[in-house]
Motif scaffolding. Structure first.
Motif, PDB file in Angstrom:
ATOM      1  N   ALA A  76      -1.528   3.910 -15.184  1.00 39.34           N
ATOM      2  CA  ALA A  76      -0.429   4.093 -13.704  1.00 39.34           C
ATOM      3  C   ALA A  76       0.510   2.998 -14.076  1.00 39.34           C
ATOM      4  O   ALA A  76       0.446   1.874 -14.793  1.00 39.34           O
ATOM      5  N   ALA A  77       1.665   2.883 -13.786  1.00 32.95           N
ATOM      6  CA  ALA A  77       3.069   2.188 -13.675  1.00 32.95           C
ATOM      7  C   ALA A  77       2.823   1.206 -12.528  1.00 32.95           C
ATOM      8  O   ALA A  77       3.207   0.033 -12.782  1.00 32.95           O
ATOM      9  N   SER A  78       2.269   1.587 -11.480  1.00 33.52           N
ATOM     10  CA  SER A  78       1.964   0.632 -10.463  1.00 33.52           C
ATOM     11  C   SER A  78       0.897   1.037  -9.650  1.00 33.52           C
ATOM     12  O   SER A  78       0.155   2.253  -9.508  1.00 33.52           O
ATOM     13  N   LEU A  79       0.374   0.080  -8.423  1.00 29.48           N
ATOM     14  CA  LEU A  79      -0.643   0.350  -7.734  1.00 29.48           C
ATOM     15  C   LEU A  79      -0.335   0.213  -6.227  1.00 29.48           C
ATOM     16  O   LEU A  79       0.249  -0.845  -5.844  1.00 29.48           O
ATOM     17  N   LEU A  80      -0.672   0.972  -5.485  1.00 29.27           N
ATOM     18  CA  LEU A  80      -0.684   1.104  -3.829  1.00 29.27           C
ATOM     19  C   LEU A  80      -2.251   0.870  -3.379  1.00 29.27           C
ATOM     20  O   LEU A  80      -2.790   1.898  -3.641  1.00 29.27           O
ATOM     21  N   VAL A  81      -2.433  -0.446  -2.920  1.00 27.88           N
ATOM     22  CA  VAL A  81      -3.786  -0.524  -2.696  1.00 27.88           C
ATOM     23  C   VAL A  81      -4.074  -0.601  -1.140  1.00 27.88           C
ATOM     24  O   VAL A  81      -3.401  -1.289  -0.279  1.00 27.88           O
ATOM     25  N   LEU A  82      -4.915   0.268  -0.527  1.00 26.52           N
ATOM     26  CA  LEU A  82      -5.131   0.384   0.904  1.00 26.52           C
ATOM     27  C   LEU A  82      -6.517  -0.122   1.075  1.00 26.52           C
ATOM     28  O   LEU A  82      -7.648   0.024   0.650  1.00 26.52           O
ATOM     29  N   SER A  83      -6.623  -0.799   2.300  1.00 26.45           N
ATOM     30  CA  SER A  83      -8.114  -1.285   2.635  1.00 26.45           C
ATOM     31  C   SER A  83      -8.025  -1.294   4.072  1.00 26.45           C
ATOM     32  O   SER A  83      -7.183  -1.623   5.172  1.00 26.45           O
ATOM     33  N   PRO A  84      -9.269  -0.858   4.823  1.00 26.62           N
ATOM     34  CA  PRO A  84      -9.599  -1.283   6.117  1.00 26.62           C
ATOM     35  C   PRO A  84      -9.772  -2.763   6.546  1.00 26.62           C
ATOM     36  O   PRO A  84      -9.859  -3.446   5.346  1.00 26.62           O
TER      37      PRO A  84
END
Length: 186
Positions: A76-84
């Motif tokens: 991947a070129a980048s990351l979108l990180v999601l968290s509760p």
């Protein structure tokens, strides 16, 4: 003329929630479902397959689930990180994944990787700052999301993919990842 898949910016979405129906998971699916010209958004492997981080298990070859996640992040070129928001911080599942991804120290798939995060909770209690701190500690190059916290009350249940607050927050976060790096000459 449409871009070929090879020239599209690929962002990997990591969802820190293990529950299929969780709002965090719904936001991850909303990110993938949106149309992002020039930007391919894909969902990472499920984090519940990862063993708890243990340096005794951090061997070559890596455990299969760890190797698969590291390969996804590397491609991947980048990351979108999601968290509760869990007890004023990020989820244990996400922290465990980031611990695995921060290894090997000298060749981590997170090193220099552009990343931004969104936390989902009624009150963030600073979880967004924890997420950014952890991402920076892993070597990722963080960019603050314009809307780093989503309140689950704002999400319209099973219509998350169409929820304007969600789609706007996700689009803004992805735009920060897809923006040209000001340090890189054109």
């Amino acid at each position: 003329m449409p871009q070929s898949p090879a020239t599209r910016h690929r962002t990997l979405v990591l969802s820190g929630s293990l529950r299929e129906g969780a709002v965090t998971t719904q936001v991850a699916h909303a990110a993938v479902a949106q149309d992002h010209p020039g930007h391919e958004v894909v969902l990472a492997a499920v984090l519940d397959q990862l063993p708890l981080f243990n340096e005794d298990l951090d061997t070559e070859p890596a455990p299969p689930a760890v190797a698969a996640l590291r390969a996804q992040v590397s491609s991947a070129a980048s990351l979108l990180v999601l968290s509760p928001v869990n007890n004023a911080s990020i989820s244990a599942a996400l922290k465990n994944a980031l611990d695995w991804l921060s290894r090997p120290r000298d060749d981590s798939p997170l090193a220099g990787k552009p990343a931004t995060g969104l936390v989902i909770g009624y009150h963030s209690h600073g979880a967004e700052a924890h997420l950014e701190t952890i991402l920076r500690a892993t070597g990722a190059r963080t960019t603050a999301a314009p809307t780093p916290v989503l309140n689950p009350r704002a999400v319209t249940g099973n219509r998350t993919v169409q929820d304007l607050k969600v789609t706007t927050a996700v689009a803004q976060a992805l735009a920060t990842l897809h923006a040209p790096d000001p340090a890189t000459p054109a």
